[in-house]
Scaffold this motif. Structure first.
Motif, PDB file in Angstrom:
ATOM      1  N   ARG A  73       0.838  -1.207   0.000  1.00  0.00           N
ATOM      2  CA  ARG A  73       0.000   0.000   0.000  1.00  0.00           C
ATOM      3  C   ARG A  73       0.870   1.254   0.000  1.00  0.00           C
ATOM      4  NH1 ARG A  73      -5.200   1.244   1.841  1.00  0.00           N
ATOM      5  NH2 ARG A  73      -5.646   3.389   1.177  1.00  0.00           N
ATOM      6  N   ALA A  74       2.000   1.224   0.756  1.00  0.00           N
ATOM      7  CA  ALA A  74       2.902   2.375   0.767  1.00  0.00           C
ATOM      8  C   ALA A  74       3.557   2.570  -0.590  1.00  0.00           C
ATOM      9  CB  ALA A  74       3.969   2.179   1.849  1.00  0.00           C
ATOM     10  N   ILE A  75       3.909   1.473  -1.286  1.00  0.00           N
ATOM     11  CA  ILE A  75       4.532   1.587  -2.611  1.00  0.00           C
ATOM     12  C   ILE A  75       3.533   2.151  -3.623  1.00  0.00           C
ATOM     13  CG2 ILE A  75       5.528   0.240  -4.503  1.00  0.00           C
ATOM     14  CD1 ILE A  75       6.697  -1.611  -2.327  1.00  0.00           C
ATOM     15  N   GLU A  76       2.271   1.745  -3.507  1.00  0.00           N
ATOM     16  CA  GLU A  76       1.257   2.287  -4.410  1.00  0.00           C
ATOM     17  C   GLU A  76       1.108   3.800  -4.238  1.00  0.00           C
ATOM     18  OE1 GLU A  76      -2.312   0.178  -3.707  1.00  0.00           O
ATOM     19  OE2 GLU A  76      -1.573  -1.727  -4.527  1.00  0.00           O
ATOM     20  N   GLU A  77       1.276   4.254  -3.013  1.00  0.00           N
ATOM     21  CA  GLU A  77       1.181   5.691  -2.742  1.00  0.00           C
ATOM     22  C   GLU A  77       2.521   6.400  -2.929  1.00  0.00           C
ATOM     23  OE1 GLU A  77      -0.380   6.140   1.156  1.00  0.00           O
ATOM     24  OE2 GLU A  77      -2.304   5.160   0.692  1.00  0.00           O
TER      25      GLU A  77
ATOM     26  N   LEU B 199       9.589   3.356   3.467  1.00  0.00           N
ATOM     27  CA  LEU B 199       9.709   3.380   4.926  1.00  0.00           C
ATOM     28  C   LEU B 199      10.816   4.302   5.412  1.00  0.00           C
ATOM     29  CD1 LEU B 199       9.207  -0.408   5.746  1.00  0.00           C
ATOM     30  CD2 LEU B 199       7.515   1.413   5.742  1.00  0.00           C
ATOM     31  N   ASP B 200      11.895   4.444   4.625  1.00  0.00           N
ATOM     32  CA  ASP B 200      13.004   5.304   5.034  1.00  0.00           C
ATOM     33  C   ASP B 200      12.868   6.737   4.533  1.00  0.00           C
ATOM     34  OD1 ASP B 200      13.305   4.683   2.401  1.00  0.00           O
ATOM     35  OD2 ASP B 200      15.255   3.702   2.613  1.00  0.00           O
ATOM     36  N   GLY B 201      11.720   7.095   3.953  1.00  0.00           N
ATOM     37  CA  GLY B 201      11.484   8.461   3.527  1.00  0.00           C
ATOM     38  C   GLY B 201      12.027   8.826   2.166  1.00  0.00           C
ATOM     39  N   ARG B 202      12.573   7.877   1.390  1.00  0.00           N
ATOM     40  CA  ARG B 202      13.128   8.185   0.071  1.00  0.00           C
ATOM     41  C   ARG B 202      12.029   8.226  -0.977  1.00  0.00           C
ATOM     42  NH1 ARG B 202      17.012   3.733  -1.513  1.00  0.00           N
ATOM     43  NH2 ARG B 202      15.690   2.426  -0.194  1.00  0.00           N
ATOM     44  N   GLN B 203      12.384   8.831  -2.100  1.00  0.00           N
ATOM     45  CA  GLN B 203      11.525   8.783  -3.268  1.00  0.00           C
ATOM     46  C   GLN B 203      11.772   7.476  -4.026  1.00  0.00           C
ATOM     47  OE1 GLN B 203       9.155  11.018  -3.834  1.00  0.00           O
ATOM     48  NE2 GLN B 203       9.799  12.204  -2.026  1.00  0.00           N
ATOM     49  N   CYS B 204      10.999   7.218  -5.029  1.00  0.00           N
ATOM     50  CA  CYS B 204      11.085   5.941  -5.739  1.00  0.00           C
ATOM     51  C   CYS B 204      12.424   5.763  -6.443  1.00  0.00           C
ATOM     52  CB  CYS B 204       9.945   5.850  -6.755  1.00  0.00           C
ATOM     53  SG  CYS B 204       8.294   5.809  -6.002  1.00  0.00           S
ATOM     54  N   TYR B 205      13.033   6.847  -6.941  1.00  0.00           N
ATOM     55  CA  TYR B 205      14.275   6.745  -7.713  1.00  0.00           C
ATOM     56  C   TYR B 205      15.501   7.219  -6.933  1.00  0.00           C
ATOM     57  CZ  TYR B 205      10.901   6.342 -11.530  1.00  0.00           C
ATOM     58  OH  TYR B 205       9.856   5.948 -12.333  1.00  0.00           O
ATOM     59  N   ASP B 206      15.368   7.333  -5.627  1.00  0.00           N
ATOM     60  CA  ASP B 206      16.485   7.824  -4.819  1.00  0.00           C
ATOM     61  C   ASP B 206      17.351   6.664  -4.345  1.00  0.00           C
ATOM     62  OD1 ASP B 206      15.633  10.364  -5.149  1.00  0.00           O
ATOM     63  OD2 ASP B 206      14.745  10.588  -3.151  1.00  0.00           O
TER      64      ASP B 206
ATOM     65  N   ALA C  41      13.698  -2.857  -8.380  1.00  0.00           N
ATOM     66  CA  ALA C  41      12.703  -3.802  -7.878  1.00  0.00           C
ATOM     67  C   ALA C  41      11.348  -3.467  -8.490  1.00  0.00           C
ATOM     68  CB  ALA C  41      12.632  -3.743  -6.353  1.00  0.00           C
ATOM     69  N   PHE C  42      10.641  -4.498  -8.973  1.00  0.00           N
ATOM     70  CA  PHE C  42       9.326  -4.326  -9.609  1.00  0.00           C
ATOM     71  C   PHE C  42       8.251  -4.941  -8.715  1.00  0.00           C
ATOM     72  CE2 PHE C  42      12.341  -4.135 -13.098  1.00  0.00           C
ATOM     73  CZ  PHE C  42      11.866  -3.080 -13.854  1.00  0.00           C
ATOM     74  N   PHE C  43       7.104  -4.273  -8.683  1.00  0.00           N
ATOM     75  CA  PHE C  43       5.984  -4.709  -7.858  1.00  0.00           C
ATOM     76  C   PHE C  43       4.727  -4.742  -8.724  1.00  0.00           C
ATOM     77  CE2 PHE C  43       9.091  -2.607  -5.227  1.00  0.00           C
ATOM     78  CZ  PHE C  43       9.230  -3.444  -4.133  1.00  0.00           C
ATOM     79  N   GLN C  44       3.869  -5.728  -8.395  1.00  0.00           N
ATOM     80  CA  GLN C  44       2.601  -5.913  -9.098  1.00  0.00           C
ATOM     81  C   GLN C  44       2.827  -6.032 -10.612  1.00  0.00           C
ATOM     82  OE1 GLN C  44      -0.332  -3.027  -7.925  1.00  0.00           O
ATOM     83  NE2 GLN C  44      -0.175  -3.539  -5.730  1.00  0.00           N
ATOM     84  N   GLN C  45       3.683  -6.986 -10.963  1.00  0.00           N
ATOM     85  CA  GLN C  45       3.976  -7.335 -12.357  1.00  0.00           C
ATOM     86  C   GLN C  45       4.484  -6.141 -13.165  1.00  0.00           C
ATOM     87  OE1 GLN C  45       3.998 -10.463 -13.427  1.00  0.00           O
ATOM     88  NE2 GLN C  45       3.400 -11.082 -11.345  1.00  0.00           N
ATOM     89  N   GLY C  46       5.390  -5.377 -12.556  1.00  0.00           N
ATOM     90  CA  GLY C  46       6.038  -4.290 -13.257  1.00  0.00           C
ATOM     91  C   GLY C  46       5.300  -2.975 -13.248  1.00  0.00           C
ATOM     92  N   THR C  47       4.202  -2.877 -12.480  1.00  0.00           N
ATOM     93  CA  THR C  47       3.454  -1.616 -12.448  1.00  0.00           C
ATOM     94  C   THR C  47       4.220  -0.540 -11.705  1.00  0.00           C
ATOM     95  OG1 THR C  47       1.405  -2.906 -12.461  1.00  0.00           O
ATOM     96  CG2 THR C  47       1.228  -0.577 -11.850  1.00  0.00           C
ATOM     97  N   TYR C  48       4.887  -0.922 -10.605  1.00  0.00           N
ATOM     98  CA  TYR C  48       5.620   0.039  -9.780  1.00  0.00           C
ATOM     99  C   TYR C  48       7.097  -0.346  -9.773  1.00  0.00           C
ATOM    100  CZ  TYR C  48       0.901   1.073  -8.196  1.00  0.00           C
ATOM    101  OH  TYR C  48      -0.428   1.400  -8.153  1.00  0.00           O
ATOM    102  N   LEU C  49       7.932   0.689  -9.707  1.00  0.00           N
ATOM    103  CA  LEU C  49       9.374   0.506  -9.812  1.00  0.00           C
ATOM    104  C   LEU C  49      10.068   1.267  -8.692  1.00  0.00           C
ATOM    105  CD1 LEU C  49      11.984  -0.298 -11.385  1.00  0.00           C
ATOM    106  CD2 LEU C  49      11.697   1.830 -12.684  1.00  0.00           C
TER     107      LEU C  49
END
Length: 439
Positions: A16-20, A24-31, A197-205
């Protein structure tokens, strides 16, 4: 490798946190996490910290015979160790599938990419070449081991210096660091791995996944690239299908991250080189001196010492003066004394009690007489002979010795008074004299 599985609640929370687009450590998706590089006192030794993931790298060299099919090339050997010290999920003395996969990926990234000139490691063709060994030890596991391992390996190789050698005919001379300066390795480029790392079959990165994110991810893509945007190796795991656009997007992100990491590595190497030339302090002990070692370390606070003397005089003036000191000691008993005030000494009482005990023991050791005791009569005292004004006499046991005589043999009549020839006189059977003991 035995990992503690996450509960369904924890998995749902992370997804749920990745979808939003939150981590957990406060980084952005590409940091990327903070990268820190520190060097040891010897050449070729370094520690790389990627967040809380920590890896120790050590490079060593040895003169060996070359491989038969590569007589003019040196040998590169990589060894990554996962010990239970880094994580309880790792088992000692056993090569897991993860360890085999990481070692193979390191070899493809560093050895197969020809980042090091192996021909420069040849001393005598077909006889002597340098074998370079890179040992990597995982000190703490918090995710993304391959990225930290690739950075530690290339940093240790860039920092390493091998001994200088000279060849005269068939004789090879190896010089110590005091005789000649060590020689650095010939490195063409620095390949660095970046993991996605990919989540939900490559939807999130996500870039640089942590340990908890690795447990819930569906797939992993690792791209090794140098600062010239040349892909050295690429590997996908997890069984997910990636599109061409996703791979191109990841390669563009990798080019940016590799350029930043390469610049950081070069700055760290340059700073260490300048410190060694200037004769400053270097090594692990100097690099961690400003960090907190214990959790209860107190912060430094300024103290005003201007009015210390005046405050001390005020405290002494308000204090109660000490009591008078006795000029002579108080003697309570022989061999003891008391100086000053205190409780009463009890050493004298101990001596009196010891004297009483000695008197009692002396009284028990005196001889016992009839006048001092009243003896009871009975069967138990049958063997005790008591006399007035005499000591107690104990009789011996009542056992008796019996003498058996042979029967008389008569050949002729003799007078009763004449003795029988060849025979002894008849002795009366009597009791043996009783032994008496005097106490």
């Amino acid at each position: 490798m035995k990992e503690t599985p996450l509960s369904n609640c924890e998995k749902r929370f992370l997804l749920r946190a990745i979808e939003e687009k939150k981590r957990l450590d406060g980084r952005q998706c590409y940091d990327y996490r903070n990268l820190r590089i520190s060097f040891g006192a010897d050449y070729g030794c370094c520690i790389v910290e990627l967040g809380k993931t920590r890896i120790l790298g050590q490079v060593s060299c040895e003169l060996v015979s070359p491989k038969p099919n590569r007589a003019t090339e040196g040998i590169l050997f990589f060894n990554l160790e996962l010990s239970p010290m880094a994580s309880p999920a790792f088992e000692p003395g056993r090569q897991s599938e993860l360890l085999v996969k990481l070692n193979r990926l390191l070899e493809r990234c560093l050895r197969n990419s020809k980042c090091i000139d192996t021909e420069s490691l040849c001393v005598v063709a077909g006889e002597k070449v340098w074998q370079i060994r890179v040992d990597l030890h995982l000190l703490n596991h918090n995710g993304n081991i391959i990225d930290a391992a690739s950075i530690a390996a290339i940093v240790a190789l860039c920092h390493f210096r091998r001994p200088d050698v000279s060849v005269q005919g068939e004789e090879v001379t190896l010089y110590s660091p005091e005789e000649r300066d060590p020689v650095p390795l010939s490195i063409h480029h620095m390949p660095i791995c970046v993991s996605f790392a990919f989540f939900q079959q490559g939807t999130y990165l996500l870039v640089d996944p942590s340990e908890q994110e690795e447990r819930v991810m569906d797939g992993l893509l690792v791209i090794a690239m140098n600062k010239h945007r040349e892909i050295c190796t690429i590997q996908s795991s997890g069984g997910i299908m990636l599109l061409k656009d996703q791979v191109l997007r990841c390669s563009k992100i990798t080019g940016v991250k590799v350029a930043e990491i390469t610049e950081l590595i070069q700055k760290a190497l340059e700073n260490d080189k300048n410190i060694r030339k200037q004769g400053g302090k270097f090594g692990f002990a100097e690099s961690i001196s400003n960090q907190r070692i214990t959790a209860f370390k107190l912060e430094q606070a300024p103290i005003d010492t201007k009015d210390v003397q005046e405050q001390a005089e005020k405290i002494i003036a308000k204090a109660v003066p000490p009591s008078d000191v006795l000029a002579k000691p108080i003697v309570w008993s022989s061999g003891t004394a008391q100086i000053g005030e205190g409780l009463e000494n009890s050493w004298g009482d101990f001596e009196e009690s010891e004297k009483e005990e000695e008197e009692d023991e002396f009284a028990q050791n005196e001889p016992v007489t009839v006048e001092d005791q009243n003896m009871e009569t009975g069967d138990a005292n049958a063997g005790i002979m008591v006399q007035k004004d005499a000591t107690i006499v104990l009789s011996d046991s009542e056992e008796e010795d019996i003498v058996i005589l042979e029967p008389e043999v008569t050949h002729k009549k003799r007078t009763p008074s004449s003795p029988k020839p060849g025979s002894t006189k008849k002795k009366p059977v009597g009791k043996k004299k009783k032994k008496r003991a005097v106490l």
